[in-house]
Write a protein that holds these residues in place. Structure first.
Motif, PDB file in Angstrom:
ATOM      1  N   ALA B 275       0.885  -1.134  -0.033  1.00 48.02           N
ATOM      2  CA  ALA B 275       0.016  -0.078   0.116  1.00 48.02           C
ATOM      3  C   ALA B 275       0.780   1.121   0.145  1.00 48.02           C
ATOM      4  CB  ALA B 275      -0.822   0.130   1.228  1.00 48.02           C
ATOM      5  N   ALA B 276       2.195   1.147  -0.089  1.00 50.91           N
ATOM      6  CA  ALA B 276       3.070   2.328  -0.044  1.00 50.91           C
ATOM      7  C   ALA B 276       4.057   2.202  -0.972  1.00 50.91           C
ATOM      8  CB  ALA B 276       3.621   2.082   1.268  1.00 50.91           C
ATOM      9  N   SER B 277       3.579   1.908  -2.198  1.00 53.51           N
ATOM     10  CA  SER B 277       4.467   1.915  -3.458  1.00 53.51           C
ATOM     11  C   SER B 277       4.699   3.361  -3.824  1.00 53.51           C
ATOM     12  CB  SER B 277       4.014   1.015  -4.463  1.00 53.51           C
ATOM     13  OG  SER B 277       2.703   1.606  -4.898  1.00 53.51           O
ATOM     14  N   GLY B 278       3.704   4.121  -4.082  1.00 56.74           N
ATOM     15  CA  GLY B 278       3.968   5.512  -4.609  1.00 56.74           C
ATOM     16  C   GLY B 278       4.704   6.303  -3.712  1.00 56.74           C
ATOM     17  N   CYS B 279       4.526   6.414  -2.310  1.00 59.17           N
ATOM     18  CA  CYS B 279       4.957   7.283  -1.354  1.00 59.17           C
ATOM     19  C   CYS B 279       6.609   7.285  -1.187  1.00 59.17           C
ATOM     20  CB  CYS B 279       4.251   7.460  -0.180  1.00 59.17           C
ATOM     21  SG  CYS B 279       4.364   5.916   0.763  1.00 59.17           S
ATOM     22  N   LEU B 280       7.052   5.931  -1.506  1.00 56.75           N
ATOM     23  CA  LEU B 280       8.538   5.860  -1.306  1.00 56.75           C
ATOM     24  C   LEU B 280       9.316   6.647  -2.350  1.00 56.75           C
ATOM     25  CD1 LEU B 280       8.820   2.139  -0.786  1.00 56.75           C
ATOM     26  CD2 LEU B 280       8.744   3.737   0.857  1.00 56.75           C
ATOM     27  N   PRO B 281      10.222   7.379  -1.848  1.00 52.05           N
ATOM     28  CA  PRO B 281      10.849   8.561  -2.920  1.00 52.05           C
ATOM     29  C   PRO B 281      11.840   7.702  -3.656  1.00 52.05           C
ATOM     30  CG  PRO B 281      12.147   8.393  -0.770  1.00 52.05           C
ATOM     31  CD  PRO B 281      11.090   7.261  -0.623  1.00 52.05           C
ATOM     32  N   GLY B 282      12.004   8.483  -5.101  1.00 49.63           N
ATOM     33  CA  GLY B 282      12.897   7.892  -6.229  1.00 49.63           C
ATOM     34  C   GLY B 282      12.506   6.671  -6.531  1.00 49.63           C
ATOM     35  N   ASP B 283      13.502   5.969  -7.193  1.00 48.78           N
ATOM     36  CA  ASP B 283      13.389   4.634  -7.996  1.00 48.78           C
ATOM     37  C   ASP B 283      13.677   3.549  -6.926  1.00 48.78           C
ATOM     38  OD1 ASP B 283      11.930   6.017  -9.994  1.00 48.78           O
ATOM     39  OD2 ASP B 283      13.723   6.415 -11.113  1.00 48.78           O
ATOM     40  N   GLU B 284      14.188   3.749  -5.932  1.00 48.67           N
ATOM     41  CA  GLU B 284      15.050   2.729  -5.188  1.00 48.67           C
ATOM     42  C   GLU B 284      14.204   1.578  -5.031  1.00 48.67           C
ATOM     43  OE1 GLU B 284      14.828   5.566  -4.094  1.00 48.67           O
ATOM     44  OE2 GLU B 284      16.936   6.529  -3.724  1.00 48.67           O
ATOM     45  N   MET B 285      15.022   0.461  -4.727  1.00 48.82           N
ATOM     46  CA  MET B 285      14.160  -0.908  -4.441  1.00 48.82           C
ATOM     47  C   MET B 285      14.605  -1.247  -3.010  1.00 48.82           C
ATOM     48  SD  MET B 285      13.514  -4.502  -6.208  1.00 48.82           S
ATOM     49  CE  MET B 285      12.665  -5.844  -5.295  1.00 48.82           C
ATOM     50  N   TYR B 286      13.993  -1.803  -2.218  1.00 52.09           N
ATOM     51  CA  TYR B 286      14.217  -2.025  -0.715  1.00 52.09           C
ATOM     52  C   TYR B 286      14.117  -3.667  -0.480  1.00 52.09           C
ATOM     53  CZ  TYR B 286      13.773   2.946  -0.379  1.00 52.09           C
ATOM     54  OH  TYR B 286      13.788   4.469  -0.361  1.00 52.09           O
ATOM     55  N   LEU B 287      15.253  -4.088   0.177  1.00 54.44           N
ATOM     56  CA  LEU B 287      15.086  -5.574   0.490  1.00 54.44           C
ATOM     57  C   LEU B 287      15.233  -5.581   2.055  1.00 54.44           C
ATOM     58  CD1 LEU B 287      17.817  -6.922  -2.002  1.00 54.44           C
ATOM     59  CD2 LEU B 287      15.301  -6.696  -2.332  1.00 54.44           C
ATOM     60  N   PHE B 288      14.031  -6.139   2.712  1.00 51.06           N
ATOM     61  CA  PHE B 288      14.000  -6.096   4.141  1.00 51.06           C
ATOM     62  C   PHE B 288      14.528  -7.453   4.417  1.00 51.06           C
ATOM     63  CE2 PHE B 288      11.152  -2.664   2.959  1.00 51.06           C
ATOM     64  CZ  PHE B 288      11.298  -1.847   3.947  1.00 51.06           C
ATOM     65  N   ARG B 289      15.641  -7.617   5.254  1.00 53.78           N
ATOM     66  CA  ARG B 289      16.447  -8.928   5.622  1.00 53.78           C
ATOM     67  C   ARG B 289      16.220  -9.098   6.962  1.00 53.78           C
ATOM     68  NH1 ARG B 289      22.293  -8.104   3.886  1.00 53.78           N
ATOM     69  NH2 ARG B 289      22.237 -10.390   4.433  1.00 53.78           N
ATOM     70  N   GLY B 290      15.493  -9.981   7.351  1.00 66.88           N
ATOM     71  CA  GLY B 290      15.176 -10.193   8.617  1.00 66.88           C
ATOM     72  C   GLY B 290      16.304 -10.850   9.615  1.00 66.88           C
ATOM     73  N   ARG B 291      16.886 -11.865   9.186  1.00 65.75           N
ATOM     74  CA  ARG B 291      18.056 -12.434   9.944  1.00 65.75           C
ATOM     75  C   ARG B 291      19.231 -11.611  10.149  1.00 65.75           C
ATOM     76  NH1 ARG B 291      18.619 -18.352   7.455  1.00 65.75           N
ATOM     77  NH2 ARG B 291      17.643 -17.200   5.984  1.00 65.75           N
ATOM     78  N   ALA B 292      19.535 -10.632   9.018  1.00 64.25           N
ATOM     79  CA  ALA B 292      20.485  -9.914   9.243  1.00 64.25           C
ATOM     80  C   ALA B 292      20.160  -8.539   9.797  1.00 64.25           C
ATOM     81  CB  ALA B 292      21.128  -9.617   7.808  1.00 64.25           C
ATOM     82  N   ASP B 293      18.862  -8.285   9.768  1.00 67.42           N
ATOM     83  CA  ASP B 293      18.193  -7.057  10.561  1.00 67.42           C
ATOM     84  C   ASP B 293      18.754  -5.825   9.785  1.00 67.42           C
ATOM     85  OD1 ASP B 293      16.723  -5.734  12.091  1.00 67.42           O
ATOM     86  OD2 ASP B 293      18.162  -5.741  13.823  1.00 67.42           O
TER      87      ASP B 293
END
Lengths: 391, 512
Positions: B275-293
């Motif tokens: 639900a938050a694809s449009g409000c993230l700035p720029g064209d970056e992509m984010y990888l949320f890693r759990g074990r590495a935090d």
């Protein structure tokens, strides 16, 4: 020691115009005092005063044509000073009988009582002075001790009040002077002050005194620059529907279309309903040109809000009032008013104006669902013939 | 006895004591802004998370400000300020805020009154003016309840997007049957991103290559490691592949939750990122890693390369000298590539505007939306001006002949191959082969403007952005200060000096 007139201009007039500390002190002025002060009227010709007046007038229009400061304008300043003096918290300390204060009130009323004028420049000068009443603020010092509270209006609290005990707290509050509780004399004088400035009443119709009519300021709407300024000023109102309703309701009442028994509800001007003791007896022109200028400006107000995409939401509230309903009915009367007033979208290019036309038609459809048919037909047979003459 | 600060709004009431309040279509008192108060940052996160499950965060974040504030009476709180002129939207905010122990107020930027509740279905208004109640000038923000007022002072502003990026993902239990058997539940049925540590990259690639898994990959630098890690994209991964990869230390499976974010399997972001694809700035992509935090931020959508180019091949060992073979000419099989009419409709990708119509094109530029203008490119040909427009699928817009309704339309039959509308190339060879036949490289284009005419080659250097080509140079002049500028004037302030007891002595009324 400076001459008195120069001191009055420096300590009262210029701060009020420029937005600085306006000092109210000393004694009230009478007409004879004013004449004595004007014996040396060189201070009225100072460049600083002219610049301040012109600066205030330019808030409304870009290139105002202001006449030189005159004795009449000076009397208005004296009257405003006296009115503010009546609100002074120290008034009770003055050793004077009630009869004397009544004479001061009569003098102030005489200073504020101007004959109605149709000259645009003269009315603009009055608005420059009276319009500042709406912007006037006051810094109050409030001293509290437990549940008790004492307010020092527009002045610092004395040291002895702050040093009275360990539980003493104090704070400052900046309030708008017009919104505060006033002395009964001030409540009687305020309608007089606003009646002296028809343009101020036109811009802020909620402050207009009873029996005010927008016909008093119809001359402004006959000039393009002033008409544009007034319409955009109305459009900035938070409740522009109510402002438009008050203007149209006052117009209909002054034309005799609505009698005194017509329920007005909230659109009655908020000022105290005390009747004026003496009304300048000037009859205003109420021909098709004057009435058409006011109605045309109100229709233009609708158009401005349509362009701002703000019309649909606001227009759907507050429609229980007769004046507001009449105001909302104006765009629906365009077909009848068009021969005299023209169409607001006339002159737009077909391609560029297509979107605006579509929104305007949507707005009209929206209004036709709000305004009862009876209200529209009543205006068609009462108001429209005052503007469009049958050939 | 407590002082009543608020009073319920009556039905049909249109005038309010509090400035900035107005009645909406239902008669509910709403202000210009909405204020949500929470006691802790957990409440803020819970609220945003709950909101994201119901609606898009893009509209909420457009006017959202989060502030850490200090109460005048002691203690801190967190405030969310959002646009609040929509009564239905405020109802939703009120419901969600109440569920996470927050409070909703509506107001004008400084003073906020409580939003409507069961006791006051049309909302609240001040019982007296703000000045009389002593609400003005005490603090930055005042939140008024029916019998008390809370004063807040702003201490710190928190960027909501930054907060979104800094939130740690939370561990969620895996399906009991394992990841391999529950790919659908884990969001891996269509696609999975695999982040492989640098030391394992070649072995994992070889394993997947042997299984003939449809994949593409790229190398990204993360964690300040000397060698880049491998990021693989597997489409429709088989349960066996998922089961093997999930159990390898150093290999992380990430489930894409939107086009801009992916979360490691077994973990969940507190906010629904879809639900938050449009409000993230720029064209970056984010990888949320759990074990590495950690949160890995890529500079753009990763450009994956086919896996066959990533696999370490042994071509050099297998090369051998090609012997002389008897090859005969295949000239008798060659056919001519030509245009023929077709009734298939394609999306126009370019228009050729004749030089006689350039004036119309110039006027059309004023009507083009900024995104379409930025995505369009132009080249000047002898036949006219060629305007290349972006595909609707790429820009999310209706562009093409709807934006530029003049000129001759050209459609794309293969990447970079444009033919005039109503025609196609015959015979129907594959797009890759067609590019090879025409000798197109990179961003070059081939133009078939009309049947029987020689096709053109348009090199990428000959194409310039439309907005840059259309605008003339503007010479800026230095600003000269003018003394006639109308500066905003402050309000006059009334000061009551002390009056003497004999102020009216000698007062003579009447004109002289």
């Amino acid at each position: 020691m400076k001459p008195k007139l120069e001191a009055f201009v420096e300590r009262f007039v210029l701060p009020l115009l420029n937005g600085a500390a306006v000092e109210v002190h000393g004694r009230p002025f009478s007409r004879s005092d004013g004449a004595a002060l004007l014996a040396d009227a060189s201070a009225l010709g100072s460049a600083e005063l002219r610049w301040a007046r012109r600066d205030r007038a330019r808030r409304l229009v870009a290139d105002p044509q202001l006449p030189d400061p005159s004795a009449e304008e000076f009397c208005l300043w004296l009257g405003l000073h006296n009115m503010l003096l009546f609100d002074h918290p120290d008034r009770g300390r003055i050793w004077a009988r009630d009869a004397k204060w009544q004479r001061v009130e009569l003098e102030t009323r005489a200073l504020l009582g101007f004959p109605d004028s149709t000259a645009v420049e003269a009315s603009l000068v009055r608005h420059v002075a009276v319009g500042r009443l709406r912007d006037l603020t006051r810094e109050d010092h409030v001293v509290t001790a437990g549940n008790a509270e004492k307010r020092y209006a527009g002045r610092a609290a004395p040291r002895r009040a702050l040093a009275a005990g360990p539980g003493i707290r104090w704070r400052t509050e900046t309030v708008r002077w017009l919104d505060q509780n006033h002395d009964p004399v001030v409540l009687r004088l305020l309608p007089e002050a606003f009646r002296a400035s028809p343009l101020t009443c036109l811009l802020y119709p909620e402050l207009a005194p009873p029996q005010w009519s927008p016909l008093h300021a119809a001359g402004f709407l006959g000039r393009r620059s002033y008409a544009r300024a007034v319409c955009h000023h109305w459009a900035r109102h938070t409740n522009w529907v109510l402002a438009g309703g008050i203007v149209l309701g006052s117009l209909l009442r002054s034309l005799g279309i609505w009698g005194g028994a017509t329920p007005l509800g909230d659109s009655e001007p908020a000022m105290d309903s005390a009747h004026p003791l003496a009304l300048p007896g000037v009859a205003f022109a109420d021909g098709p040109e004057q009435v058409g200028a006011i109605v045309g400006a109100l229709v233009h107000l609708h158009l401005l809000k349509v362009l701002e995409l703000d019309a649909r939401v606001v227009a759907s509230s507050g429609t229980a009032d007769g004046s507001v309903l009449a105001f909302l009915a104006l765009p629906l009367l365009l077909h009848a008013l068009e021969p005299a007033l023209g169409h607001p979208l006339a002159g737009l290019e077909e391609r560029a104006g297509g979107e605006i036309r579509r929104r305007w038609e949507e707005y009209q459809n929206h209004l036709s669902g709000i305004v009862p048919r009876s209200a529209r037909e009543a205006l068609l047979v009462t108001l429209v013939p005052r503007i469009v003459k049958k050939t | 006895m407590p002082v009543t600060l608020l009073e319920p709004v009556a039905a049909g009431q249109v005038r309010f004591r509090m400035q900035g309040l107005s009645a909406d279509a239902r008669g509910i008192a709403v202000g210009r802004d909405a204020l949500l108060a929470f006691d802790s940052i957990d409440g803020v996160v819970a609220f945003i998370g709950a909101y994201s499950e119901e609606a898009s965060l893009d509209a909420l974040f457009a006017g959202l400000a989060i502030e850490r504030v200090r109460r005048t009476g002691g203690g801190s709180a967190f405030l969310l300020r959002a646009g609040g002129q929509d009564g239905y939207g405020l109802d939703r905010l009120s419901r969600l805020a109440g569920a996470v122990r927050g409070r909703l107020y509506t107001g004008n930027g400084t003073i906020f009154v409580r939003f409507r509740d069961r006791a006051a279905p049309f909302g609240y208004d001040l019982a007296q003016s703000a000045g009389e109640l002593g609400l003005i000038g005490k603090s930055d923000i005042v939140a008024v309840e029916p019998e008390q007022a809370t004063y807040y002072r702003t201490e710190q502003s928190i960027d909501p997007v930054e907060l979104l990026q800094r939130l740690s993902v939370r561990s969620v239990p895996l399906p009991p049957q394992g990841v391999a058997a529950a790919a659908e539940e884990c969001g891996l049925r269509e696609m999975v991103l695999v982040l492989v540590a640098p030391g394992l990259a070649d072995r994992v690639l070889s394993y997947l290559w042997r299984l003939n898994a449809p994949m593409a990959g790229t190398r990204i630098s993360i964690d300040e490691a000397r060698q880049p890690a491998l990021l693989l994209r597997l489409r429709h991964p088989s349960p066996r592949v998922l089961g093997v990869l999930f159990g390898i230390p150093g290999v992380e499976l990430l489930a894409p939750v939107s086009s801009r974010a992916a979360v490691e399997v077994g973990w969940r972001h507190p906010v629904n990122l879809a639900a938050a694809s449009g409000c993230l700035p720029g064209d970056e992509m984010y990888l949320f890693r759990g074990r590495a935090d950690r949160v890995e931020r890529l500079d753009g959508a990763p450009r994956f390369v086919e896996a066959r180019f990533l696999v370490r091949s042994k071509t050099a060992e297998c090369m051998h000298t090609i012997g002389e073979t008897q090859v005969r000419s295949i000239e008798p099989l060659q056919v001519e590539l030509k245009l023929r009419a077709t009734s298939d409709r394609r999306e126009p990708r370019a228009v050729l505007v004749a030089w006689q119509q350039v004036e119309l094109l110039r006027r059309t530029l004023y009507l083009m939306p900024p995104s379409a203008l930025a995505a369009s490119r132009v080249a000047a040909l002898r036949e006219g001006v060629l305007v290349l427009v972006a595909a609707a699928s790429q820009r999310g817009l209706a562009v093409g002949d709807r934006i530029i309704p003049i000129g001759r339309r050209l459609c794309e039959v293969a990447p970079g191959v444009l033919v005039c509308d109503g025609y196609e190339l015959y015979p129907r060879v594959s797009p890759e082969l067609m590019r090879g036949i025409l000798g197109l490289e990179g961003e070059d284009k081939a133009l078939f403007l009309a049947p029987g005419r020689t096709p053109f080659r348009l090199r990428s250097a000959q194409v310039v952005p439309l907005e840059a080509a259309a605008l003339g140079r503007v010479q800026l002049e230095d600003v000269a200060e003018s003394p006639d500028l109308v500066a905003p004037a402050p309000s006059p302030r009334l000061e009551n000096e002390q009056l003497g007891r004999f102020s009216l002595w000698g007062f003579r009324p009447g004109a002289s």
